[in-house]
Motif scaffolding. Structure first.
Motif, short mmCIF file in Angstrom:
data_model
loop_
_atom_site.label_atom_id
_atom_site.label_comp_id
_atom_site.label_asym_id
_atom_site.label_seq_id
_atom_site.Cartn_x
_atom_site.Cartn_y
_atom_site.Cartn_z
N LEU A 180 -72.64 -41.09 -60.70
CA LEU A 180 -72.88 -39.64 -60.45
C LEU A 180 -72.15 -38.70 -61.29
O LEU A 180 -72.73 -37.86 -61.85
CB LEU A 180 -72.23 -39.39 -59.02
N HIS A 184 -76.31 -38.26 -63.37
CA HIS A 184 -77.38 -38.84 -62.51
C HIS A 184 -77.57 -38.54 -61.09
O HIS A 184 -76.50 -38.57 -60.47
CB HIS A 184 -77.43 -40.46 -62.58
N ARG A 185 -78.73 -38.06 -60.78
CA ARG A 185 -79.04 -37.70 -59.25
C ARG A 185 -80.20 -38.63 -58.69
O ARG A 185 -80.12 -38.71 -57.57
CB ARG A 185 -79.26 -36.15 -59.27
N ALA A 186 -80.89 -38.85 -59.68
CA ALA A 186 -81.92 -40.01 -59.21
C ALA A 186 -81.71 -41.40 -59.49
O ALA A 186 -81.66 -41.80 -60.45
CB ALA A 186 -83.18 -39.53 -60.05
N MET A 210 -73.16 -41.55 -52.06
CA MET A 210 -74.16 -40.74 -52.43
C MET A 210 -74.00 -39.65 -51.23
O MET A 210 -74.20 -38.26 -51.68
CB MET A 210 -75.57 -41.66 -52.18
N HIS A 213 -71.35 -36.79 -51.68
CA HIS A 213 -71.61 -35.96 -52.83
C HIS A 213 -73.11 -35.14 -52.60
O HIS A 213 -73.40 -34.63 -53.63
CB HIS A 213 -71.79 -36.71 -54.47
N VAL A 215 -75.83 -36.09 -52.53
CA VAL A 215 -77.15 -36.23 -53.25
C VAL A 215 -78.27 -37.19 -52.30
O VAL A 215 -77.57 -38.21 -51.71
CB VAL A 215 -76.64 -37.46 -54.63
N HIS A 341 -78.11 -36.05 -68.64
CA HIS A 341 -78.70 -34.71 -69.32
C HIS A 341 -78.91 -35.07 -70.89
O HIS A 341 -79.34 -34.10 -71.54
CB HIS A 341 -77.57 -33.55 -69.12
#
Lengths: 361, 361
Positions: A180, A184-186, A210, A213, A215, A341
């Motif tokens: 995380l 990354h979120r996916a 997850m 956070h 997400v 990113h």
DNA sequence: CCTCTGCACAGAAACGCTTCTAAAACATCC
DNA sequence: GGATGTTTTAGAAGCGTTTCTGTGCAGAGG
């Protein structure tokens, strides 16, 4: 004559009683005069006397042997990553203490048969290696009063036995946190074999972190595996054919992560530039074979070592209260997880198994 | 009470003698009337009687256990490719025959100590796993009269023990032949660990075949390895820095071949387009990890299985004449060896670990 | 001189099973 | 009704140790 000289032969040759020989050869020589000690020692030497361990075990009601029982579910030792390391740790602890190991690999799932085999007087205690749910090994309560330590499975307390394992929950939580943190979120997840407690513990930790956070978890990105590399490859295939793909996938163990990389190679999806992959276990061979996998390292050798230590303690003190010991894992950052990113910025590289400069840290 | 019911308890409860109970429980029930048989059987059942195997061993002078001794040279079981498969084969043969296995991993090289540990009356025979040159395990003659079978090392006849191994010579010869058939004339070789007989046998076969085909051997292309992947990587580095390079290199085992591929990846030398690589052993993990290595497959499991079979035969018949059994290997053509004359024609591909369409059959 | 303490050693009973040998119990035959 | 056999069962001697319990015998103390 060799190999069959008995205590009586020694006694006869030294001109003393069997008791005397026995005592002296066991190191209780302060009970006797130096002359006697010498006579016995040299008689034994000359005859090439070696104590018969079977007779000794019978008389002492102690065998100086411990059993290592593999779950019948792990059919072949060869293919069992886990057992090798643990066995090494066990051996390392036991060898200098003059304990021997009896390997027990039951082929049946009938607890009565299994335990008849295990607890027949030939061992002083037993280490259960990675018993899965429903394993006959866990049905010990009706069949045995032997000291037992289970390794490689963090079992519910009801099983009432001592355990040594790694802290699956904490380690997977740390790994998930880290992924995380890379932005990354996916994130997809490949689950381990459903009969292994560890599989559930690892999944639960993933989900919890997850959620913590905030997400969202996409259930179609959570796939069932079985800890084998093929299952990882298959899961990856399913995952990567989805209209929306995650940017990272965490596999519940290294082998499945390797499966993922194989699928990625076949589909020409570069790792980590398009998909980040993380494993769990830091398997010796995966590491050795040059996969630069980001994973969680934990000390299986140490697990075996400690299990042996606890077992011997139980045997020698009679202490039977079950204790649980969880060893922490440590994150090993290698090259298969990239900053999320950074993805768009990278040019599409050639289809390599692992790009050399994929990540930092 | 459980686990401690003795034959005497059974006899008492059934109202008969110990002899009777013993006989019936051993299956000699034809000697008794049905009524007696039933009484004994149910008494045993009710008491949860299980024979004490230590006492039984002492009385029978047979332990129904065989030892598996690993050479102290192979320090950790974990890292020993070979032992896993062999152990599986041994277990597979022994399990249904109700033999148990005692694992013996001596840490010292003193034969007297090692053999005191092995031959102390607790086993009926022993399998020596891959004893190397100078191994204390091979000094059995002064210390033991146990039936012995050695596996994984084809030893000179003088050692006077039964052996099961693969036919290193024939298999390496076949591999070398095949590489030659692909048109290679500039062939390098990475030798195995000098203490292993197999290393020498494989090298010798390589040299012989090269000579038979009138292909000159360039000594600077023959490098020393130790069967570890790092040694393969190192040897490859040396080899590839030479002004004249071979077009193919045969490593004496798969692990070293993996080392070669790692060096090649680092140096951006595509396999097999610039360098062909062959291994030996067809290791499970190498295969599993997705290396498409051309190699020689042989059945280590079978080696263990047969060794156990021979050992049990010796134990049960008293037959002691040593016999040697060599199993053939089979060439496995995958993707790391290319046709030599195709080299120039290929474009330089991207630096991939393995090109997908590198070779044909 | 006699008991008492300590030392140096031996006897003998386990440990739990196997197995050889023999003895009861019962039937058979002339 | 005894000689002969045949079942069916029990006794007892191991297997090679360990270990509990003694037993002589020296010298010390009274």
């Amino acid at each position: 004559m060799r190999g069959k000289a008995t205590l009586r032969d020694v006694a006869e040759r030294a001109g003393c009683s069997i008791t005397t020989s026995s005592n002296i050869l066991q190191g209780r020589s302060h009970l006797y005069k130096e002359a006697m000690v010498q006579r016995v020692l040299s008689a034994a030497q000359e005859l090439g006397y070696r104590p018969n361990s079977v007779a000794r075990s019978l008389a002492r009601r102690r065998t100086a042997t411990i059993g290592v029982a593999l779950d019948p579910h792990h059919t072949r030792l060869t293919h069992n990553f886990y057992a090798h390391d643990v066995l090494d740790g066990i051996l390392a602890y036991l060898e200098p203490r003059n304990y021997d190991i009896r390997l027990i690999t039951p082929r049946t799932s009938d607890p009565a048969t299994v335990w008849r085999r295990i607890d027949n007087g030939s061992i002083d205690g037993v280490i259960l290696v990675a018993p899965v749910m429903g394993s006959p090994l866990l049905e010990w309560q009706h069949y045995s009063t032997l000291p037992i330590v289970a390794v490689g499975s963090t079992l519910p307390e009801e099983y009432l036995l001592s355990q040594v394992d790694i802290d699956n929950d904490a380690a997977m939580a740390a790994l998930t946190e880290w992924v995380l943190q890379q932005g990354h979120r996916a994130i997809g997840f490949i689950k381990g074999h459903p009969l292994h407690w560890s599989a559930h513990q690892r999944e639960r930790a993933f989900r919890r972190v997850m959620e913590q956070h905030g997400v969202p978890i996409r259930e179609e990105w959570i796939l069932q595996g079985d800890y084998g590399s093929e299952s990882g490859a298959l899961a990856a295939e399913q995952l990567l054919r989805l209209p929306e793909r995650p940017t990272a996938v965490i596999a519940a163990n290294d082998e499945m992560a390797v499966g993922v990389t194989q699928t990625c190679r076949a589909l020409e999806i570069p790792i980590p530039d398009v998909l980040s992959v993380a494993g769990f276990d830091d398997s010796y061979w995966v590491q050795r074979m040059g996969f630069q996998l980001t994973t969680v390292q934990h000390d299986r050798y140490q697990v075996g070592y400690l299990a042996a230590q606890i077992l011997l303690h139980q045997i020698e003190t009679g202490e039977t209260r079950p204790q649980r010991m969880l060893l922490p894992g440590t994150l090993v950052v290698r090259r298969t997880v990239a900053l999320a990113h950074a993805l768009a910025a990278l040019p599409t590289p050639p289809t390599a198994l692992i790009t050399e400069g994929g990540s930092r840290q």
